[in-house]
Motif scaffolding. Structure first.
Motif, PDB file in Angstrom:
ATOM      1  N   SER A  20       0.898  -3.476  -8.125  1.00  9.90           N
ATOM      2  CA  SER A  20       1.545  -3.776  -6.904  1.00  9.90           C
ATOM      3  C   SER A  20       2.701  -4.796  -7.037  1.00  9.90           C
ATOM      4  O   SER A  20       2.446  -5.501  -7.960  1.00  9.90           O
ATOM      5  CB  SER A  20       0.756  -3.995  -5.768  1.00  9.90           C
ATOM      6  OG  SER A  20       1.481  -4.428  -4.649  1.00  9.90           O
ATOM      7  N   TYR A  21       3.674  -4.521  -6.343  1.00 15.00           N
ATOM      8  CA  TYR A  21       4.736  -5.462  -6.673  1.00 15.00           C
ATOM      9  C   TYR A  21       4.714  -7.053  -5.791  1.00 15.00           C
ATOM     10  O   TYR A  21       5.255  -7.685  -6.180  1.00 15.00           O
ATOM     11  CB  TYR A  21       6.158  -5.069  -5.985  1.00 15.00           C
ATOM     12  CG  TYR A  21       6.201  -4.658  -4.616  1.00 15.00           C
ATOM     13  CD1 TYR A  21       6.294  -5.434  -3.669  1.00 15.00           C
ATOM     14  CD2 TYR A  21       5.736  -3.383  -4.278  1.00 15.00           C
ATOM     15  CE1 TYR A  21       6.227  -5.037  -2.370  1.00 15.00           C
ATOM     16  CE2 TYR A  21       5.743  -2.976  -3.083  1.00 15.00           C
ATOM     17  CZ  TYR A  21       5.963  -3.728  -2.027  1.00 15.00           C
ATOM     18  OH  TYR A  21       5.885  -3.271  -0.727  1.00 15.00           O
ATOM     19  N   SER A  22       3.529  -7.133  -4.874  1.00 10.53           N
ATOM     20  CA  SER A  22       3.196  -8.246  -3.980  1.00 10.53           C
ATOM     21  C   SER A  22       1.996  -8.669  -4.271  1.00 10.53           C
ATOM     22  O   SER A  22       1.766  -9.802  -3.313  1.00 10.53           O
ATOM     23  CB  SER A  22       3.462  -7.871  -2.632  1.00 10.53           C
ATOM     24  OG  SER A  22       2.462  -6.849  -2.235  1.00 10.53           O
ATOM     25  N   VAL A  23       1.097  -8.512  -5.237  1.00  9.41           N
ATOM     26  CA  VAL A  23      -0.132  -8.900  -5.486  1.00  9.41           C
ATOM     27  C   VAL A  23      -0.187  -9.867  -6.558  1.00  9.41           C
ATOM     28  O   VAL A  23       0.524  -9.487  -7.597  1.00  9.41           O
ATOM     29  CB  VAL A  23      -1.077  -7.749  -5.369  1.00  9.41           C
ATOM     30  CG1 VAL A  23      -2.393  -8.465  -5.828  1.00  9.41           C
ATOM     31  CG2 VAL A  23      -1.280  -6.887  -4.050  1.00  9.41           C
ATOM     32  N   MET A  30       0.817  -1.264   0.034  1.00  8.50           N
ATOM     33  CA  MET A  30       0.102   0.061   0.013  1.00  8.50           C
ATOM     34  C   MET A  30       0.822   1.234   0.045  1.00  8.50           C
ATOM     35  O   MET A  30       0.490   2.262  -0.635  1.00  8.50           O
ATOM     36  CB  MET A  30      -0.975   0.100   1.088  1.00  8.50           C
ATOM     37  CG  MET A  30      -2.074  -1.094   1.182  1.00  8.50           C
ATOM     38  SD  MET A  30      -3.320  -0.552   0.783  1.00  8.50           S
ATOM     39  CE  MET A  30      -4.645  -1.607   1.445  1.00  8.50           C
ATOM     40  N   GLU A  31       1.888   1.182   0.655  1.00 13.63           N
ATOM     41  CA  GLU A  31       2.691   2.526   0.895  1.00 13.63           C
ATOM     42  C   GLU A  31       3.536   2.683  -0.370  1.00 13.63           C
ATOM     43  O   GLU A  31       3.435   3.948  -0.691  1.00 13.63           O
ATOM     44  CB  GLU A  31       3.751   2.322   1.979  1.00 13.63           C
ATOM     45  CG  GLU A  31       3.127   2.397   3.259  1.00 13.63           C
ATOM     46  CD  GLU A  31       3.834   2.108   4.619  1.00 13.63           C
ATOM     47  OE1 GLU A  31       5.385   2.098   4.292  1.00 13.63           O
ATOM     48  OE2 GLU A  31       3.544   1.857   5.667  1.00 13.63           O
ATOM     49  N   LYS A  32       3.995   1.830  -1.157  1.00 10.02           N
ATOM     50  CA  LYS A  32       4.373   2.117  -2.602  1.00 10.02           C
ATOM     51  C   LYS A  32       3.401   2.630  -3.260  1.00 10.02           C
ATOM     52  O   LYS A  32       3.325   3.435  -4.149  1.00 10.02           O
ATOM     53  CB  LYS A  32       5.034   0.808  -3.071  1.00 10.02           C
ATOM     54  CG  LYS A  32       5.791   0.990  -4.425  1.00 10.02           C
ATOM     55  CD  LYS A  32       7.102   1.594  -4.101  1.00 10.02           C
ATOM     56  CE  LYS A  32       8.061   1.768  -5.460  1.00 10.02           C
ATOM     57  NZ  LYS A  32       9.181   2.550  -5.039  1.00 10.02           N
ATOM     58  N   ASP A  75      -0.395  -6.002   7.731  1.00  8.65           N
ATOM     59  CA  ASP A  75       0.491  -5.917   6.386  1.00  8.65           C
ATOM     60  C   ASP A  75       0.637  -4.897   5.602  1.00  8.65           C
ATOM     61  O   ASP A  75       1.436  -4.707   4.947  1.00  8.65           O
ATOM     62  CB  ASP A  75       0.135  -7.267   5.788  1.00  8.65           C
ATOM     63  CG  ASP A  75       0.332  -8.745   6.665  1.00  8.65           C
ATOM     64  OD1 ASP A  75       0.926  -8.432   7.567  1.00  8.65           O
ATOM     65  OD2 ASP A  75      -0.231  -9.626   6.336  1.00  8.65           O
ATOM     66  N   ARG A  76      -0.692  -4.206   5.410  1.00  3.16           N
ATOM     67  CA  ARG A  76      -0.923  -3.143   4.609  1.00  3.16           C
ATOM     68  C   ARG A  76      -0.668  -3.266   2.953  1.00  3.16           C
ATOM     69  O   ARG A  76       0.625  -3.601   2.588  1.00  3.16           O
ATOM     70  CB  ARG A  76      -0.117  -1.790   4.900  1.00  3.16           C
ATOM     71  CG  ARG A  76      -0.517  -1.524   6.359  1.00  3.16           C
ATOM     72  CD  ARG A  76       0.199  -0.070   6.763  1.00  3.16           C
ATOM     73  NE  ARG A  76       1.653  -0.294   6.754  1.00  3.16           N
ATOM     74  CZ  ARG A  76       2.271  -0.968   7.766  1.00  3.16           C
ATOM     75  NH1 ARG A  76       1.533  -1.206   8.803  1.00  3.16           N
ATOM     76  NH2 ARG A  76       3.573  -1.280   7.722  1.00  3.16           N
TER      77      ARG A  76
END
Lengths: 371, 351, 168, 155
Positions: free
Chosen positions: C121-124, A53-55, A370-371
């Protein structure tokens, strides 16, 4: 490893609790080392819902970040919205109209009730009583109906705007809230008879997982968790944001900081929230709901840390603006993330049945961890 | 002659008499007549047990739903989802049967059978009506408790053989729990046995012709029996072997398909047996108003106790495992000793 | 149950008129499967809360025989309710593998359909169908509980079209 | 206690800790902001907690990537004396290392792990400095401004 284990030559058992487990409230993974049913070491493993989320916030405009904020603590999206708008508003020095402020507070407090209702229901399930869940959801659906009449959504509202709120209240909203509060008060007593004073429930929670005052401050707990330890720390009183200083309400605190205290603080907070809502409804007067804000939001360069009292605790947003339409840095201090950290210390020496009791009483939401 | 108002037990006796006459007429040996008689009873019992389990599962879902402001199954089969459990069972029957790779394969397979057999055998000595009892043994009640203590073995087998830490914990918990609650369970019934002076089921029921033992000093025994019985069938607040929120699904976590179905059925048949014993020992069994057939009276009382257990399940939270042990050994066991003492005095005074 | 599901259709269909028997067997089997869909009680993110609202008394999907089970062995249906992250993907795959056949997957919400608001997103994981075969997709962020009920009805329709016949 | 008094007290004990002035063209700081050298951060924090100022509550610890340097920002609060302080530490981008404060405030434990995970800032003396949020085998530090996500089988 405990001494008895060393002497007997038996091994510790490693138990993986989660990421799929009925009572880890989402996708938390607990690594438990156990001597029989007694836990010798516990390590929470998080990040199974890390969505970056922060990125992403650095790639979204300030306004679009409100929509993302809905998904931090998805049980209390209104409080998240609140935290997301406070920063840019202060940076841009926007004066929010009075009506919008009161609407915001009504929304945030209703959301606190809804969030605590989910806690009440799921905590019952953790302890082994299924029925409270359904009673809690009955009342929660009523709050969601009210929300739906205002912003059309049940869970992710995206209702706050930088400078106000997105829509005015429909006609039926104010009478609806009044009727709900009138209906809700006696229900709190019903919950007490259903669960709070049940001897088995008290047996499971009183004296279990106690957090002392010093520990609570050291681990920077917030919200009901620190208040249960006897510290009256509430951002609404400590550092009043919006118009909270105009309201008269108490801060329920506990004594021993055990699971039952944490539970009772939340139950009492619901009636305090109802009080705030009643006062806000009194003060609600016709007027603007949006301040005059430019279409494209470009806060001047600068930085600010704003925080609100979310149902789970201190929800802080540290935002740095470089004068462009998107934040330069957008750090979210999720209360659940901080509150969860103490688990590794608390669980040592408890039984596996207590793990769920303690974990449930901390009331975490993985979206915020975890956001 | 048979009258409509007469009990099922009398009908059964009448049928047996006709059978005996018929056999005597044809000159069929006694052994064959006996096995036909008992075989018919056993088949009837099997049908009754499977129907009971289906009804109880449906009842549990409906009772829980209505306690939770819901409706429960509503669509399957039309009227109020009456065929819900039938659909469930057919589905379980046709589902893939998973045996975990590292499981103890044979023990894993045998456990669901071992759990079902004792709960079937327990039905043999339950007096449904006057004369309607599989075997009216003079050690009737001991048979039931003897068989029901085998159930703990199967749960432990299932928990051990699955080779999963959750099932192992569930199995160990149930072993500890069921063994320690067996004692108060048997001791609570002892009061009734002392009052009657017989272990025979029919004697116990006949002794309650005038007043149920529930309304005598045996009331304390009834309370102890209900508590220990709830623990014996692993229902909330004593459902720690399953403990959904702690141990996922406890000892049956690794079971799928039909084998899980057996565990589920046995849980409900055990519930029925425990309730049936309560009805027999404390509520007068088939005794009731003269216009009511005995079996209706008996089943009514049994289902009342079943409902009570369901009520417990959907209102109470769950005990913690060590508190459960404390409760069993430090409170319930002394209380049941006191109960025996009290009944002994009462019996003496009455004489 | 290899005898009923695998061998019986083979034997029956070799006789004249046997396919009628197979068809009626199909009906019973499919009816039992569709009437007793036990989902895994498993939630990932925001959608899990709406899924819980479905368990709750207003929507109550127990009416359709949907009865949540905590263990994958006893579940027929898995709701991917929320954002699937890369860290979680392998675990969800394993949960799916632990379920016994026949098993169904419902992808609930934008996140598990496509990645949703976190598409960059990089992690999804950009859609759960990169990990599992999906039977029904529900749109919405999060979908309303009514939409979840509809997805169950849709899945029931789909199950009714299944057959054990070897003639395709 | 006013901001000036707090500043004077800190300056008296640690002359190297100075008030941080916002860059030209940016808004003034909302609360008292000081800058401390990286090497002595643990001693400064220990004193801030147990000294006369009683900053016992670590509200937040964030990493910031300022392109030319990395920054760690501590938001401190005193529950007893009700005052706030923002503490900033500048780090060299090539060797982002500073002492851990997790022995001062336990709350710093996970915050520091998160900063390590997101920015690659190494906190020396941390009891368990492992990645906390990202998946196993994740490469790179996502919140750095020059981070580029590598597509894998899930993209």
């Amino acid at each position: 490893m405990t001494e008895t284990l060393k002497n007997t030559g038996f091994e510790e058992m490693t138990l993986n609790m989660g990421p799929q487990h009925p009572s880890t409230h989402g996708v938390l993974h607990l690594l438990l080392k156990m001597d029989g049913e007694v836990i010798t070491e516990a390590r929470p493993d998080i990040g199974y819902l890390h969505r970056g989320m922060e990125k992403l916030a650095e790639k979204r405009t300030w306004g679009a970040n409100i929509a993302l904020s809905d998904r931090w603590d998805y049980i209390a999206s209104m409080s998240n919205n609140f935290a997301a708008v406070l920063g840019p508003e202060k940076l841009m020095n926007i004066a929010v109209p009075k009506r919008a402020e009161y609407i915001r507070i009504i929304m945030a407090e209703l959301n606190r009730i809804a969030s605590h209702l989910i806690f009440f229901g799921t905590y019952g399930i953790d302890i082994g009583a299924f029925t409270p869940f359904f009673y809690a959801f009955r009342e929660r659906e009523m709050i969601l109906d009210l929300y739906e009449s205002v912003c059309g959504a049940r869970l992710t509202y995206n209702y706050f705007r930088i400078g106000g709120v997105s829509a005015d209240l429909p006609e039926e909203f104010v009478p609806g809230v009044k009727a709900f509060i009138k209906y809700f008060r006696p229900k709190l007593k019903e919950y007490d008879t259903l669960l709070s004073t049940n001897p088995i429930f008290m047996d499971r929670t009183v004296g279990v997982g106690a957090i002392s005052k010093e520990e609570a401050v050291d681990w920077a707990l917030s919200g009901p968790n620190i208040r249960a330890s006897g510290i009256s720390f509430d951002i609404r009183k400590e550092d009043p944001y919006s118009v909270y200083s105009e309201f008269d309400f108490n801060i329920p605190t506990g004594k021993n900081g055990d699971c039952w205290d944490r539970y009772m603080v939340r139950m009492n907070e619901m009636s305090e929230s109802a009080r705030i809502i009643e006062q806000a409804l009194e003060k609600l007067e016709p007027g603007d709901i949006m301040a005059k804000v430019a279409k494209v939001i470009r806060p001047p360069a600068g930085e600010i840390y704003t925080h609100v009292e979310a149902p789970k605790g201190e929800l802080g947003v540290y935002c740095i603006s470089d004068g462009s339409t998107m934040p330069y840095r957008y750090k979210v201090r999720g209360p659940s993330f901080v509150n969860l950290a103490i688990l590794q210390k608390m669980l040592r020496g408890l039984k596996i049945a207590d793990v769920v009791a303690v974990l449930g009483s901390i009331d975490i939401v993985l979206g915020e961890v975890d956001r | 002659m048979i009258y409509a108002s007469q009990s099922l037990g009398d009908l059964w006796v009448w049928l047996l008499e006709r059978l005996a006459e018929f056999c005597g007429w044809l000159g069929i040996p006694e052994v064959i007549r006996y096995s036909v008689e008992k075989g018919a009873y056993a088949i009837g019992l099997l049908v009754f047990i499977s129907l009971t389990a289906l009804v109880l599962i449906y009842m549990e879902r409906k009772v829980s739903a209505h306690m939770q402001l819901r409706y429960g199954p509503m669509w399957t089969g039309g009227w109020h989802g009456w065929s819900q459990t039938i659909a469930d069972m057919i589905k379980l029957l046709l589902k893939e049967d998973v045996i975990p790779d590292k499981a103890d394969r044979w023990v894993h397979r045998v456990a669901p059978i071992v759990v079902f057999v004792p709960s079937l055998l327990g039905f043999l000595v339950i007096p449904f009506d006057k004369h309607l009892i599989g075997a009216d043994l003079n050690v009737g009640i001991l048979i039931i408790f003897g068989f029901s203590s085998i159930a703990v073995l199967s749960i432990f087998m299932g928990g051990w053989a699955s080779n999963n830490k959750y099932t192992l914990l569930g199995g160990l918990r149930s072993a500890a729990q069921m063994i320690s609650y067996e004692l108060p369970l048997v001791l609570s019934v002892l009061g009734v046995i002392m009052t009657v002076g017989s272990l025979k089921m029919s004697d116990i029921v006949m002794a309650q012709k005038d007043v149920w033992f529930l309304f005598t000093p045996n009331f304390l025994g009834f309370i102890i029996y209900i508590i220990a019985g709830t623990a014996e069938v692993n229902r909330t607040p004593f459902d720690i072997p399953e403990a959904e929120s702690e141990l996922v699904s406890g000892y049956n976590t690794e079971y799928s398909g039909l084998k899980y179905g057996f565990f589920m059925l046995s849980e409900f048949t055990n519930t029925f047996i425990i309730s049936a014993i309560a009805a027999t020992f404390f509520m007068g069994g088939w005794n009731g108003p003269s216009w009511l057939p005995g079996i209706v009276s008996f089943l009514g009382k049994t289902y009342l106790i079943v409902f009570l257990l369901m009520w417990f399940r959907w209102t109470f939270p769950r005990f913690r495992v060590d508190r459960l042990m404390d409760f069993g050994w430090k409170f319930l066991l002394p209380l049941s000793f006191f109960n025996i003492l009290m009944i002994a005095v009462w019996v003496l005074v009455k004489k | 149950m290899g005898l009923v599901l695998d061998k019986a259709p083979y034997i029956l269909e070799s006789f004249p008129g046997g396919s009628y028997v197979v068809t009626s067997m199909d009906w019973v089997i499919n009816w039992s499967r569709k009437s007793s869909l036990w989902p895994l009680s498993f939630g990932l993110a925001c959608c899990a809360i709406e899924w819980m609202a479905d368990v709750g008394s207003r929507n109550d999907f127990d009416r359709f025989g949907v009865f949540p089970r905590p263990t994958p062995r006893q579940a027929d249906l898995i709701f991917i309710s929320g954002t699937l992250t890369k860290k979680m993907a392998s675990r969800v795959r394993r949960l799916y593998e632990q379920m016994a056949e026949p098993r169904y997957v419902i992808s609930m919400g934008s996140c598990s359909n496509t990645g949703g608001p976190f598409y960059d997103s990089y992690s999804v994981v950009k859609g759960v169908d990169k990990v599992l075969p999906v039977d029904v997709y529900i749109a919405g962020c999060p979908p309303r509980p009514e939409a979840v009920l509809l997805s169950i009805l849709k899945l029931q329709e789909k199950i009714m079209t299944e057959t054990i016949s070897h003639k395709k | 206690m006013t901001d000036q008094e707090i500043l004077a007290k800190i300056a008296e004990k640690f002359p190297a800790v100075v008030e941080s002035k916002p860059a030209a063209g940016t808004l003034p700081a909302y609360s008292l902001t000081v800058e401390a050298p990286a090497a002595s951060i643990a001693e400064v924090c220990a004193w801030l907690k147990s000294g006369g100022l009683k900053f016992d509550y670590l509200a937040s610890l964030s990493g910031v990537d300022l392109k030319d340097k990395l920054q760690v920002v501590y938001h401190l609060y005193s529950l007893e004396m009700k005052h706030k302080l923002v503490l900033k530490v500048n780090l060299d981008r090539a060797v982002p290392e500073l002492p851990s404060v997790s022995s001062v405030w336990q709350a710093a434990n996970w915050h520091e792990r998160e900063a390590y995970d997101m920015f690659g800032i190494k906190f020396t003396g941390h009891p368990y400095l492992e990645r906390i949020l990202t998946a196993e085998g994740f490469e790179g530090y996502p919140l750095l401004k020059d981070f580029i996500a590598k597509p894998d089988q899930y993209d």
